[in-house]
Design a protein around this motif. Structure first.
Motif, PDB file in Angstrom:
ATOM      1  N   ALA A  12       0.850  -1.208   0.000  1.00 22.63           N
ATOM      2  CA  ALA A  12       0.000   0.000   0.000  1.00 22.63           C
ATOM      3  C   ALA A  12       0.881   1.253   0.000  1.00 22.63           C
ATOM      4  O   ALA A  12       0.581   2.238  -0.682  1.00 22.63           O
ATOM      5  CB  ALA A  12      -0.929  -0.005   1.209  1.00 22.63           C
ATOM      6  N   LYS A  13       1.972   1.191   0.755  1.00 18.83           N
ATOM      7  CA  LYS A  13       2.890   2.355   0.813  1.00 18.83           C
ATOM      8  C   LYS A  13       3.531   2.583  -0.559  1.00 18.83           C
ATOM      9  O   LYS A  13       3.567   3.703  -1.052  1.00 18.83           O
ATOM     10  CB  LYS A  13       3.969   2.115   1.866  1.00 18.83           C
ATOM     11  N   ASN A  14       4.030   1.505  -1.143  1.00 25.04           N
ATOM     12  CA  ASN A  14       4.748   1.647  -2.421  1.00 25.04           C
ATOM     13  C   ASN A  14       3.819   1.963  -3.586  1.00 25.04           C
ATOM     14  O   ASN A  14       4.145   2.756  -4.457  1.00 25.04           O
ATOM     15  CB  ASN A  14       5.516   0.362  -2.745  1.00 25.04           C
ATOM     16  N   ASP A  15       2.641   1.343  -3.610  1.00 25.33           N
ATOM     17  CA  ASP A  15       1.770   1.494  -4.792  1.00 25.33           C
ATOM     18  C   ASP A  15       1.057   2.851  -4.829  1.00 25.33           C
ATOM     19  O   ASP A  15       0.974   3.485  -5.863  1.00 25.33           O
ATOM     20  CB  ASP A  15       0.707   0.382  -4.824  1.00 25.33           C
ATOM     21  N   TRP A  16       0.461   3.256  -3.705  1.00 26.89           N
ATOM     22  CA  TRP A  16      -0.339   4.496  -3.767  1.00 26.89           C
ATOM     23  C   TRP A  16      -0.067   5.438  -2.591  1.00 26.89           C
ATOM     24  O   TRP A  16      -0.833   6.360  -2.339  1.00 26.89           O
ATOM     25  CB  TRP A  16      -1.844   4.176  -3.915  1.00 26.89           C
ATOM     26  N   GLY A  17       1.104   5.225  -1.941  1.00 25.02           N
ATOM     27  CA  GLY A  17       1.604   6.222  -0.997  1.00 25.02           C
ATOM     28  C   GLY A  17       0.950   6.220   0.366  1.00 25.02           C
ATOM     29  O   GLY A  17       0.914   7.259   1.047  1.00 25.02           O
ATOM     30  N   TRP A  18       0.443   5.071   0.834  1.00 25.61           N
ATOM     31  CA  TRP A  18      -0.234   5.029   2.138  1.00 25.61           C
ATOM     32  C   TRP A  18       0.711   5.420   3.282  1.00 25.61           C
ATOM     33  O   TRP A  18       1.845   4.967   3.353  1.00 25.61           O
ATOM     34  CB  TRP A  18      -0.807   3.625   2.412  1.00 25.61           C
ATOM     35  N   LYS A  19       0.202   6.273   4.186  1.00 20.32           N
ATOM     36  CA  LYS A  19       0.967   6.689   5.360  1.00 20.32           C
ATOM     37  C   LYS A  19      -0.028   7.016   6.482  1.00 20.32           C
ATOM     38  O   LYS A  19      -0.825   7.950   6.338  1.00 20.32           O
ATOM     39  CB  LYS A  19       1.774   7.947   5.012  1.00 20.32           C
ATOM     40  N   PRO A  20       0.002   6.260   7.591  1.00 21.75           N
ATOM     41  CA  PRO A  20      -0.926   6.569   8.685  1.00 21.75           C
ATOM     42  C   PRO A  20      -0.518   7.833   9.432  1.00 21.75           C
ATOM     43  O   PRO A  20       0.666   8.170   9.467  1.00 21.75           O
ATOM     44  CB  PRO A  20      -0.813   5.350   9.604  1.00 21.75           C
ATOM     45  N   GLU A  21      -1.498   8.509  10.038  1.00 13.24           N
ATOM     46  CA  GLU A  21      -1.186   9.733  10.798  1.00 13.24           C
ATOM     47  C   GLU A  21      -1.353   9.537  12.300  1.00 13.24           C
ATOM     48  O   GLU A  21      -0.801  10.284  13.081  1.00 13.24           O
ATOM     49  CB  GLU A  21      -2.096  10.879  10.319  1.00 13.24           C
ATOM     50  N   PHE A  22      -2.169   8.556  12.694  1.00 15.82           N
ATOM     51  CA  PHE A  22      -2.475   8.393  14.116  1.00 15.82           C
ATOM     52  C   PHE A  22      -1.809   7.155  14.705  1.00 15.82           C
ATOM     53  O   PHE A  22      -1.973   6.047  14.192  1.00 15.82           O
ATOM     54  CB  PHE A  22      -3.987   8.266  14.337  1.00 15.82           C
ATOM     55  N   GLY A  23      -1.064   7.359  15.814  1.00 17.42           N
ATOM     56  CA  GLY A  23      -0.573   6.258  16.643  1.00 17.42           C
ATOM     57  C   GLY A  23      -1.440   6.205  17.897  1.00 17.42           C
ATOM     58  O   GLY A  23      -2.408   6.964  18.041  1.00 17.42           O
ATOM     59  N   ILE A  24      -1.061   5.343  18.848  1.00 18.47           N
ATOM     60  CA  ILE A  24      -1.917   5.121  20.031  1.00 18.47           C
ATOM     61  C   ILE A  24      -2.089   6.401  20.870  1.00 18.47           C
ATOM     62  O   ILE A  24      -3.188   6.690  21.352  1.00 18.47           O
ATOM     63  CB  ILE A  24      -1.371   3.936  20.885  1.00 18.47           C
ATOM     64  N   GLU A  25      -1.023   7.210  20.993  1.00 19.67           N
ATOM     65  CA  GLU A  25      -1.126   8.384  21.866  1.00 19.67           C
ATOM     66  C   GLU A  25      -2.061   9.434  21.283  1.00 19.67           C
ATOM     67  O   GLU A  25      -2.978   9.922  21.960  1.00 19.67           O
ATOM     68  CB  GLU A  25       0.270   9.003  22.068  1.00 19.67           C
ATOM     69  N   ARG A  26      -1.861   9.771  20.028  1.00 22.85           N
ATOM     70  CA  ARG A  26      -2.672  10.816  19.389  1.00 22.85           C
ATOM     71  C   ARG A  26      -4.128  10.356  19.257  1.00 22.85           C
ATOM     72  O   ARG A  26      -5.064  11.133  19.458  1.00 22.85           O
ATOM     73  CB  ARG A  26      -2.063  11.126  18.013  1.00 22.85           C
ATOM     74  N   MET A  27      -4.317   9.065  18.944  1.00 23.34           N
ATOM     75  CA  MET A  27      -5.667   8.535  18.806  1.00 23.34           C
ATOM     76  C   MET A  27      -6.405   8.588  20.158  1.00 23.34           C
ATOM     77  O   MET A  27      -7.558   9.010  20.243  1.00 23.34           O
ATOM     78  CB  MET A  27      -5.594   7.087  18.300  1.00 23.34           C
ATOM     79  N   THR A  28      -5.713   8.200  21.232  1.00 22.73           N
ATOM     80  CA  THR A  28      -6.346   8.186  22.565  1.00 22.73           C
ATOM     81  C   THR A  28      -6.776   9.590  22.971  1.00 22.73           C
ATOM     82  O   THR A  28      -7.899   9.810  23.435  1.00 22.73           O
ATOM     83  CB  THR A  28      -5.370   7.584  23.611  1.00 22.73           C
ATOM     84  N   GLU A  29      -5.881  10.545  22.787  1.00 18.65           N
ATOM     85  CA  GLU A  29      -6.200  11.949  23.118  1.00 18.65           C
ATOM     86  C   GLU A  29      -7.434  12.412  22.344  1.00 18.65           C
ATOM     87  O   GLU A  29      -8.350  13.009  22.900  1.00 18.65           O
ATOM     88  CB  GLU A  29      -5.047  12.846  22.669  1.00 18.65           C
ATOM     89  N   ASP A  30      -7.441  12.117  21.040  1.00 21.56           N
ATOM     90  CA  ASP A  30      -8.530  12.582  20.169  1.00 21.56           C
ATOM     91  C   ASP A  30      -9.857  11.907  20.531  1.00 21.56           C
ATOM     92  O   ASP A  30     -10.902  12.554  20.572  1.00 21.56           O
ATOM     93  CB  ASP A  30      -8.165  12.297  18.711  1.00 21.56           C
ATOM     94  N   MET A  31      -9.812  10.598  20.809  1.00 17.62           N
ATOM     95  CA  MET A  31     -11.028   9.869  21.203  1.00 17.62           C
ATOM     96  C   MET A  31     -11.609  10.488  22.477  1.00 17.62           C
ATOM     97  O   MET A  31     -12.801  10.791  22.550  1.00 17.62           O
ATOM     98  CB  MET A  31     -10.706   8.388  21.492  1.00 17.62           C
ATOM     99  N   LEU A  32     -10.759  10.655  23.497  1.00 19.26           N
ATOM    100  CA  LEU A  32     -11.259  11.141  24.789  1.00 19.26           C
ATOM    101  C   LEU A  32     -11.803  12.570  24.648  1.00 19.26           C
ATOM    102  O   LEU A  32     -12.867  12.898  25.189  1.00 19.26           O
ATOM    103  CB  LEU A  32     -10.156  11.076  25.845  1.00 19.26           C
ATOM    104  N   ARG A  33     -11.089  13.395  23.894  1.00 13.73           N
ATOM    105  CA  ARG A  33     -11.542  14.788  23.719  1.00 13.73           C
ATOM    106  C   ARG A  33     -12.914  14.818  23.043  1.00 13.73           C
ATOM    107  O   ARG A  33     -13.830  15.497  23.489  1.00 13.73           O
ATOM    108  CB  ARG A  33     -10.509  15.561  22.892  1.00 13.73           C
ATOM    109  N   ASN A  34     -13.078  14.020  22.010  1.00 13.91           N
ATOM    110  CA  ASN A  34     -14.357  14.045  21.282  1.00 13.91           C
ATOM    111  C   ASN A  34     -15.490  13.405  22.063  1.00 13.91           C
ATOM    112  O   ASN A  34     -16.627  13.866  21.994  1.00 13.91           O
ATOM    113  CB  ASN A  34     -14.185  13.373  19.914  1.00 13.91           C
ATOM    114  N   LEU A  35     -15.196  12.343  22.821  1.00 16.41           N
ATOM    115  CA  LEU A  35     -16.264  11.695  23.593  1.00 16.41           C
ATOM    116  C   LEU A  35     -16.702  12.565  24.775  1.00 16.41           C
ATOM    117  O   LEU A  35     -17.794  12.390  25.297  1.00 16.41           O
ATOM    118  CB  LEU A  35     -15.808  10.319  24.093  1.00 16.41           C
ATOM    119  N   GLN A  36     -15.838  13.487  25.189  1.00 15.66           N
ATOM    120  CA  GLN A  36     -16.190  14.354  26.326  1.00 15.66           C
ATOM    121  C   GLN A  36     -16.960  15.590  25.899  1.00 15.66           C
ATOM    122  O   GLN A  36     -17.439  16.336  26.735  1.00 15.66           O
ATOM    123  CB  GLN A  36     -14.922  14.753  27.085  1.00 15.66           C
ATOM    124  N   LYS A  37     -17.059  15.815  24.569  1.00 15.34           N
ATOM    125  CA  LYS A  37     -17.743  17.030  24.072  1.00 15.34           C
ATOM    126  C   LYS A  37     -19.229  16.979  24.381  1.00 15.34           C
ATOM    127  O   LYS A  37     -19.845  15.906  24.297  1.00 15.34           O
ATOM    128  CB  LYS A  37     -17.537  17.146  22.564  1.00 15.34           C
TER     129      LYS A  37
END
Ligand code: NAD
Ligand code: AKB
Length: 316
Positions: free
Chosen positions: A291-316
């Protein structure tokens, strides 16, 4: 770039992925271009954002009529029975997962549709597949009916591409974590429930063991991957069955520790059930270099950033 002649149908639009994918596709292509459909009532987040039709994808004729009525050119097929629910009624899961795909592929062939998206899963891998950095091409002997149906579906997708030149594309999603819509009966659902329970009661009982590592991905990455794959030039797509795709890997113990950084009173205990066997048969992490080589796949979220974002949004 949005194409003015495109008309997109999302089947299973009220599910965990469907809601967010439909909203994003409407943002890109315009609300009138993306028709949402599902067996269920329209999801509250979709209301007022574009056309919605009730559809049972198991009925090929109704689907065919809908494709003609709306001049559909692309279909995203998301309707399926997931791993844990599938084990409760294996023949039903097989029937729904296979027939829905065959109905879409057949109409795509008959009407010469431009593109089809159909997701597979890490569930295609089984106990004899390598657990670490699981390659795209390796031993594939799934042990759940869901995994068997995903693997058979992958073969059908490649077959329709080779034989009928249908532009079918797919991703083997890992467990997807999201806050906008509920998960639909999978083994990785614990990774969503844990956030809700941490905030509502400060306690979670995990149905998987503390050290069960599984590949996971945050929904914004999954939606972006889906759209990037669908927008990639056809000449770049070398895999027509379904691409391995990865972002992060963690265990219940690790995600609990990450949540505890933000919710200090949070505690977890472990009561593994039948879903443990399913998780034990799946990879720990995935090699997504195609996926990386063919069409340039690159993830943006790891466990820390995802956890912060989940908690922030669920608390809204
Ligand atoms: P989901 O269960 O949340 O949503 C599926 C939707 O399909 C539901 O809204 C359901 O009402 C609808 N549906 C079921 N039967 C239908 C029918 N006969 N006609 C029309 N609609 C019907 O599932 P999801 O998590 O959004 O998954 C979507 C796809 O992605 C599935 O193919 C799934 O296997 C795959 N996938 C999901 C994950 C994940 O973690 N969510 C991971 C790997 C692969
Ligand atoms: C499930 O657990 O069944 C899904 C999947 C990984 O396919 N989330």
């Amino acid at each position: 770039m949005p194409n003015r002649d495109e008309k997109i149908l999302v089947v299973g639009a009220c599910g965990q992925i469907g809601v967010e994918l439909t909203l994003q596709l409407r943002k890109i292509h315009g609300e009138g271009v993306v028709i949402a459909s599902d067996l269920r009532e329209e999801h509250p987040l979709l209301k007022g954002t574009g056309p919605y039709v009730s559809l049972d994808i198991m009925n090929k004729e109704t689907f065919h009529v809908l494709v003609l009525r709306y001049n559909i050119t692309q279909v995203y097929l998301l309707a399926a029975i997931l791993s844990a629910t599938g084990e409760k009624n294996p023949t039903l899961a097989w029937h729904i997962n296979m027939q829905s795909l065959l109905n879409v592929l057949e109409v795509a062939k008959e009407e010469n549709l431009a593109k089809i998206y159909w997701p597979s899963s890490i569930a295609v891998f089984g106990p004899n597949s390598p657990k670490d950095n699981t390659p795209q091409h390796t031993i594939i002997e799934p042990s759940t009916v869901y995994g068997i149906s995903k693997y058979a579906g992958e073969r059908w997708c490649e077959y329709y591409f080779n034989r009928y030149k249908i532009d079918v594309r797919g991703l083997r999603y890992p467990g997807l974590i999201s806050y906008k819509s509920q998960p639909g009966g999978g083994t990785t659902d614990y990774a969503i429930e844990i956030f809700h329970d941490a905030l509502s009661s400060g306690q979670y009982t995990s149905f998987l063991k503390e050290d069960t590592y599984l590949p996971m991905m945050y929904m914004p990455d999954a939606i972006r991957a889906t759209i990037e794959l669908m927008e990639a030039d056809a000449s770049k797509i070398t895999i027509r069955s379904s691409y391995n795709i990865g972002a992060m890997s963690f265990s219940p113990g690790e995600i609990a520790a990450e949540i505890k950084k933000h919710v200090p009173e949070f505690s977890i205990n472990y009561k593994p059930d039948s879903r443990q066997n399913i998780a034990d048969s799946w990879p720990k992490n995935i090699d997504d270099s195609d996926a990386k080589n063919d069409w340039g796949w690159k993830p943006e979220f790891g466990i820390e950033r995802m956890t912060e974002d989940m908690l922030r949004n669920l608390q809204k």
